[in-house]
Structures are given as structure tokens and as C-alpha cells.
Design a protein around this motif. Structure first.
Motif, PDB file in Angstrom:
ATOM      1  N   ARG A 106     -28.599  16.874 -32.522  1.00 21.39           N
ATOM      2  CA  ARG A 106     -28.875  17.475 -33.767  1.00 21.39           C
ATOM      3  C   ARG A 106     -30.276  18.266 -33.732  1.00 21.39           C
ATOM      4  O   ARG A 106     -30.218  19.301 -34.267  1.00 21.39           O
ATOM      5  N   GLY A 107     -31.144  17.497 -33.388  1.00 28.19           N
ATOM      6  CA  GLY A 107     -32.452  18.341 -33.353  1.00 28.19           C
ATOM      7  C   GLY A 107     -32.536  19.540 -32.364  1.00 28.19           C
ATOM      8  O   GLY A 107     -32.994  20.742 -32.998  1.00 28.19           O
ATOM      9  N   GLN A 108     -31.659  19.330 -31.481  1.00 33.28           N
ATOM     10  CA  GLN A 108     -31.681  20.575 -30.385  1.00 33.28           C
ATOM     11  C   GLN A 108     -30.890  21.818 -31.104  1.00 33.28           C
ATOM     12  O   GLN A 108     -31.350  23.145 -31.003  1.00 33.28           O
ATOM     13  N   VAL A 109     -29.848  21.288 -31.890  1.00 33.10           N
ATOM     14  CA  VAL A 109     -28.961  22.282 -32.530  1.00 33.10           C
ATOM     15  C   VAL A 109     -29.976  23.128 -33.641  1.00 33.10           C
ATOM     16  O   VAL A 109     -29.930  24.397 -33.599  1.00 33.10           O
ATOM     17  N   ILE A 110     -30.658  22.224 -34.346  1.00 33.78           N
ATOM     18  CA  ILE A 110     -31.370  22.785 -35.487  1.00 33.78           C
ATOM     19  C   ILE A 110     -32.547  23.777 -34.844  1.00 33.78           C
ATOM     20  O   ILE A 110     -32.797  24.670 -35.270  1.00 33.78           O
ATOM     21  N   ASP A 111     -33.072  23.291 -33.780  1.00 34.77           N
ATOM     22  CA  ASP A 111     -34.354  24.028 -33.378  1.00 34.77           C
ATOM     23  C   ASP A 111     -33.680  25.526 -32.669  1.00 34.77           C
ATOM     24  O   ASP A 111     -34.132  26.417 -32.937  1.00 34.77           O
ATOM     25  N   ARG A 112     -32.700  25.255 -32.134  1.00 36.39           N
ATOM     26  CA  ARG A 112     -32.021  26.345 -31.253  1.00 36.39           C
ATOM     27  C   ARG A 112     -31.724  27.360 -32.177  1.00 36.39           C
ATOM     28  O   ARG A 112     -31.793  28.830 -32.009  1.00 36.39           O
ATOM     29  N   ALA A 113     -30.770  26.936 -33.244  1.00 37.45           N
ATOM     30  CA  ALA A 113     -30.342  27.727 -34.347  1.00 37.45           C
ATOM     31  C   ALA A 113     -31.527  28.568 -35.138  1.00 37.45           C
ATOM     32  O   ALA A 113     -31.363  29.801 -35.441  1.00 37.45           O
ATOM     33  N   THR A 114     -32.597  27.674 -35.527  1.00 36.53           N
ATOM     34  CA  THR A 114     -33.571  28.357 -35.931  1.00 36.53           C
ATOM     35  C   THR A 114     -34.309  29.754 -35.320  1.00 36.53           C
ATOM     36  O   THR A 114     -34.564  30.711 -35.769  1.00 36.53           O
ATOM     37  N   ALA A 115     -34.644  29.248 -33.980  1.00 34.93           N
ATOM     38  CA  ALA A 115     -35.287  30.330 -32.928  1.00 34.93           C
ATOM     39  C   ALA A 115     -34.380  31.470 -33.124  1.00 34.93           C
ATOM     40  O   ALA A 115     -34.663  32.711 -32.903  1.00 34.93           O
ATOM     41  N   TYR A 116     -33.140  31.234 -32.873  1.00 34.18           N
ATOM     42  CA  TYR A 116     -31.868  32.263 -32.610  1.00 34.18           C
ATOM     43  C   TYR A 116     -31.855  33.165 -33.817  1.00 34.18           C
ATOM     44  O   TYR A 116     -31.807  34.446 -33.924  1.00 34.18           O
TER      45      TYR A 116
ATOM     46  N   ILE B 118     -22.547  23.402 -37.297  1.00 33.61           N
ATOM     47  CA  ILE B 118     -22.302  21.963 -37.195  1.00 33.61           C
ATOM     48  C   ILE B 118     -23.348  21.088 -36.296  1.00 33.61           C
ATOM     49  O   ILE B 118     -23.656  21.381 -35.215  1.00 33.61           O
ATOM     50  N   ALA B 119     -24.495  20.512 -36.926  1.00 33.77           N
ATOM     51  CA  ALA B 119     -25.582  20.251 -36.274  1.00 33.77           C
ATOM     52  C   ALA B 119     -25.200  18.730 -35.439  1.00 33.77           C
ATOM     53  O   ALA B 119     -25.943  18.389 -34.644  1.00 33.77           O
ATOM     54  N   GLY B 120     -24.385  18.282 -36.338  1.00 32.47           N
ATOM     55  CA  GLY B 120     -23.995  16.895 -35.793  1.00 32.47           C
ATOM     56  C   GLY B 120     -24.867  15.719 -36.236  1.00 32.47           C
ATOM     57  O   GLY B 120     -25.505  15.805 -37.150  1.00 32.47           O
ATOM     58  N   PRO B 121     -24.668  14.462 -35.813  1.00 30.87           N
ATOM     59  CA  PRO B 121     -23.941  14.113 -34.643  1.00 30.87           C
ATOM     60  C   PRO B 121     -22.575  13.917 -34.606  1.00 30.87           C
ATOM     61  O   PRO B 121     -21.880  14.141 -33.614  1.00 30.87           O
TER      62      PRO B 121
ATOM     63  N   VAL C  98     -19.623  20.236 -32.236  1.00 31.85           N
ATOM     64  CA  VAL C  98     -21.058  20.289 -32.526  1.00 31.85           C
ATOM     65  C   VAL C  98     -21.858  21.185 -32.046  1.00 31.85           C
ATOM     66  O   VAL C  98     -21.544  21.339 -30.541  1.00 31.85           O
ATOM     67  N   GLY C  99     -22.682  21.783 -32.588  1.00 36.03           N
ATOM     68  CA  GLY C  99     -23.371  22.777 -31.938  1.00 36.03           C
ATOM     69  C   GLY C  99     -22.948  24.181 -32.318  1.00 36.03           C
ATOM     70  O   GLY C  99     -23.762  25.307 -31.987  1.00 36.03           O
TER      71      GLY C  99
END
Length: 97
Positions: free
Chosen positions: A75-85, A39-42, A51-52
Motif C-alpha cells: 500500500r505505501g509503495q503504491v501510494i508513493d510510486r503513484a504520487t511520484a509518477y 487500487i492501493a491495497g492491501p 493491487v497496484g
């Protein structure tokens, strides 16, 4: 992902992530496959799945592992962190060999 899985557990769940990774590996013929669902949000979060929330899965011929991780609230943070993880999990699994 089987409709029964989505109905019983929802799109953002360990079971769904596992089926996604296993299905991708089987259909692509790859040795290893990764999948994410979250769930990326908002909006869209719930008290049980805020969310997150992101589920990650890696499928190999020997096993499928799934992990849940909180990836922030923006949302942007969730996408970036999920991709990196997800990339980190894949890298770590590949380095085990």
C-alpha cells in the motif's frame, strides 16, 4: 464522474481517470489537471485489476491522455510510486510548452 461510467467501467479505469481529470480542469478553470484512480491495497484487487493498478490522466485544453501503470503491491509503495509518477507526468507535460 458520470454514474454510467462507473457502472460500465468501474472506479479504476481509463474512462474514470479521464472524466476525473476533465471535470477537475473544467470546474477549477485550470489550464491542466491531473487525476489518479487505483487500487492501493492491501485488498480490493482482482485478476483483471490487481493491487497496484493505477490509472493516471492529464487534461489540457487540447487533449486528455490516460496511462495505466503498475505501482507495486505494498500500500505505501503504491501510494508513493503513484504520487511520484503523477508529478512526473505533470512536469513532463508542462515542460512541453
Amino acid at each position: 464522474v458520470r454514474p454510467e461510467t462507473l457502472k460500465a467501467h468501474g472506479a479504476v479505469s481509463e474512462e474514470t481517470a479521464r472524466e476525473m481529470a476533465q471535470g477537475l480542469r473544467e470546474r477549477s478553470g485550470a489550464d491542466i489537471a491531473a487525476a489518479t484512480t487505483g487500487i492501493a491495497g492491501p485488498s480490493g484487487g482482482t485478476p483483471e485489476k490487481p493491487v497496484g493498478t493505477v490509472w493516471f490522466a492529464l487534461a489540457t485544453p487540447a487533449e486528455t491522455i490516460a496511462l495505466k501503470h503498475a505501482c507495486g503491491t505494498d500500500r505505501g509503495q503504491v501510494i508513493d510510486r503513484a504520487t511520484a509518477y503523477a508529478i512526473r507526468l505533470l512536469r513532463d507535460k508542462l515542460q512541453e510548452k
